[in-house]
Motif scaffolding. Structure first.
Motif, mmCIF file in Angstrom:
data_model
loop_
_atom_site.group_PDB
_atom_site.id
_atom_site.type_symbol
_atom_site.label_atom_id
_atom_site.label_comp_id
_atom_site.label_asym_id
_atom_site.label_seq_id
_atom_site.Cartn_x
_atom_site.Cartn_y
_atom_site.Cartn_z
ATOM 1 N N THR A 29 -44.319 -25.248 10.646
ATOM 2 C CA THR A 29 -43.394 -26.372 10.508
ATOM 3 C C THR A 29 -43.062 -26.959 11.879
ATOM 4 O O THR A 29 -43.102 -26.273 12.899
ATOM 5 C CB THR A 29 -42.081 -25.951 9.820
ATOM 6 N N LEU A 34 -37.417 -25.213 10.529
ATOM 7 C CA LEU A 34 -36.843 -26.443 10.010
ATOM 8 C C LEU A 34 -35.320 -26.410 10.135
ATOM 9 O O LEU A 34 -34.689 -25.368 9.975
ATOM 10 C CB LEU A 34 -37.226 -26.627 8.545
ATOM 11 N N ILE A 36 -31.618 -28.028 8.832
ATOM 12 C CA ILE A 36 -30.986 -28.759 7.729
ATOM 13 C C ILE A 36 -30.358 -30.056 8.238
ATOM 14 O O ILE A 36 -30.021 -30.190 9.419
ATOM 15 C CB ILE A 36 -29.920 -27.911 7.021
ATOM 16 N N SER A 37 -30.184 -31.012 7.334
ATOM 17 C CA SER A 37 -29.502 -32.263 7.662
ATOM 18 C C SER A 37 -27.997 -32.029 7.727
ATOM 19 O O SER A 37 -27.475 -31.100 7.096
ATOM 20 C CB SER A 37 -29.824 -33.323 6.607
ATOM 21 N N GLU A 44 -32.274 -35.091 8.669
ATOM 22 C CA GLU A 44 -33.267 -34.455 9.532
ATOM 23 C C GLU A 44 -34.652 -34.537 8.894
ATOM 24 O O GLU A 44 -34.805 -34.320 7.685
ATOM 25 C CB GLU A 44 -32.911 -32.989 9.771
ATOM 26 N N GLY A 46 -38.789 -33.297 8.976
ATOM 27 C CA GLY A 46 -39.640 -32.182 9.370
ATOM 28 C C GLY A 46 -41.054 -32.364 8.856
ATOM 29 O O GLY A 46 -41.296 -33.118 7.908
ATOM 30 N N LEU A 78 -36.051 -27.964 -1.021
ATOM 31 C CA LEU A 78 -36.431 -28.253 0.363
ATOM 32 C C LEU A 78 -36.020 -29.649 0.817
ATOM 33 O O LEU A 78 -35.433 -29.811 1.891
ATOM 34 C CB LEU A 78 -37.942 -28.079 0.538
ATOM 35 N N VAL A 79 -36.338 -30.676 0.015
ATOM 36 C CA VAL A 79 -36.137 -32.054 0.468
ATOM 37 C C VAL A 79 -35.183 -32.795 -0.462
ATOM 38 O O VAL A 79 -35.025 -32.455 -1.641
ATOM 39 C CB VAL A 79 -37.478 -32.810 0.551
ATOM 40 N N ARG A 130 -37.767 -35.156 4.296
ATOM 41 C CA ARG A 130 -36.316 -35.339 4.429
ATOM 42 C C ARG A 130 -35.612 -34.048 3.989
ATOM 43 O O ARG A 130 -35.337 -33.836 2.808
ATOM 44 C CB ARG A 130 -35.877 -36.545 3.589
ATOM 45 N N ILE A 131 -35.317 -33.178 4.972
ATOM 46 C CA ILE A 131 -34.773 -31.862 4.693
ATOM 47 C C ILE A 131 -33.343 -31.988 4.170
ATOM 48 O O ILE A 131 -32.539 -32.779 4.709
ATOM 49 C CB ILE A 131 -34.793 -30.991 5.968
ATOM 50 N N ASN A 132 -33.013 -31.204 3.131
ATOM 51 C CA ASN A 132 -31.671 -31.319 2.550
ATOM 52 C C ASN A 132 -30.627 -30.622 3.421
ATOM 53 O O ASN A 132 -30.921 -30.169 4.530
ATOM 54 C CB ASN A 132 -31.641 -30.844 1.098
ATOM 55 N N LYS A 165 -34.745 -22.861 5.910
ATOM 56 C CA LYS A 165 -34.028 -24.009 6.479
ATOM 57 C C LYS A 165 -32.825 -23.455 7.226
ATOM 58 O O LYS A 165 -32.032 -22.687 6.664
ATOM 59 C CB LYS A 165 -33.576 -24.969 5.369
#
Length: 363
Positions: A29, A34, A36-37, A44, A46, A78-79, A130-132, A165
């Protein structure tokens, strides 16, 4: 949780390769790991790069590789969505189609099917994910549809990669040793880099050592091939994020411990050392490894005592000069031996048969 690879393969046992899975996957990654947002606002991004490889005697045909990326706001997803996602594959004549309704990206050959050779490598890349906003672990499932050449029906092989994450600012990287290949008994110095919000432990064999305040740590007297693990944990709200890195150190001529040993060919079990017969009335020696001491007395009488507890010796063997003067004494590693002659002249010979290469040395 950290970046962990978990494999769950479902294949037809009559057609599965003797080499295991048809493809083996290794994820990377960017950033690593990764992040998190934030709870609101900025998202964020990734990248996920999945490198797959084959080691098989036979080619296969495939019409689809699906990568399942879970969508949502939960820790196990994930997203946030597939918006802006970019995809690529290293194989010519393939295309990728995001399918958010089924939470997957489909990679397909434009000709309907393609052949993967016995040593084929496939690289899948998913960019601008778009990482959660929740710390956790997301399962990424890769489903390969394949068949043997000449067959008409496809089978599906699935493997699951777990992607961690982590909270902002968390990192653990550059875990290594100053030497990856050492001699038996040598030390190594391990080094790494970690964020201030990480609590670190070094793990190997049965040891677990807190090393949060260190970026280097020496480990002494390594006698066998050793896998070292560096584990870092960081608090994130009510949860904890964990990441583990590993490093393998190989020892030349390592010590071995086995429960059962079967040898089909030739084996060298002993090394032989000529030991000088003690000339004084009282002498002490110590075995550096397990072995057998062969003693032959030509004249006088030699009594051999073995240390049975610290400072306590018990008579075990006696040899008197003559044709029946030969004795074989089993000695354990570290055990002390006391030799006592009766009178002069004293003559004989001794040989040390070591299980390995440890010597028999006079104190």
């Amino acid at each position: 949780m950290g970046l962990v690879t978990q494999i769950a393969v479902t294949t037809d046992p009559e057609t599965a390769s003797d080499f295991g899975s048809q493809l083996q996957y290794s994820p990377t990654t960017l950033p690593d790991p990764l992040t998190i947002s934030p709870a609101s606002g900025t998202v964020e991004l990734g990248d996920l790069i999945i490198v797959s490889s084959r080691i098989s005697p036979d080619p296969i045909e495939t019409n689809e590789i699906a990568v399942h990326i879970p969508i949502g706001a939960e820790a196990w997803q994930l997203v946030l969505d597939y918006t802006g996602m970019q995809t690529s594959i290293n194989l010519t004549g393939w295309s990728a189609t995001p399918d958010p309704a089924n939470e997957r990206i489909l990679f397909k050959p434009n000709t309907g099917h393609a052949t993967l050779t016995p040593t084929q490598g496939v690289t899948l890349q998913l960019s601008k994910l778009r990482i959660n906003r929740q710390v956790g672990t997301a399962p990424v499932v890769i489903a390969l549809k394949w068949r043997t050449p000449g067959s008409t029906s496809y089978r599906t092989e699935e493997q699951t990669l777990s992607l961690g994450k982590f909270p902002p600012g968390f990192y653990l990287r550059d875990f290594k040793a100053d030497n990856a290949y050492i001699e038996n008994g040598d030390p190594v110095t391990l080094s790494w880099d970690h964020s201030e919000n990480a609590t670190c432990h070094l793990l190997y064999e049965s040891a677990e050592i807190p090393v949060t305040d260190y970026s280097k740590f020496p480990v002494q007297d390594i006698r066998r091939n050793t896998m070292f693990y560096l584990r870092a944990r960081a608090q994130a709200g009510t949860g904890t994020a964990e990441r583990t890195l590993s490093y393998y150190v190989t020892v030349n001529r390592p010590d071995l411990e086995v429960r059962d040993l079967e040898i089909g060919g030739k084996a060298r079990m002993f090394t032989r050392q000529t030991v000088t017969v003690p000339s004084t009335m009282y002498s002490y020696a110590t075995a550096q490894t397990d072995g057998l001491l062969s003693v032959n007395v030509f004249s006088s009488t030699l009594t051999i005592y073995l240390e049975t507890s610290p400072g306590y010796y018990a008579m075990q063997y006696r040899a008197t000069g003559g044709p029946e003067s030969y004795v074989m004494v089993p000695v354990m590693k570290g055990q002390k031996v006391n030799f006592r002659w009766a009178e002069s002249p004293r003559a004989g010979n001794m040989f040390w048969f070591a299980f390995g290469d440890g010597e028999f040395l006079y104190d």
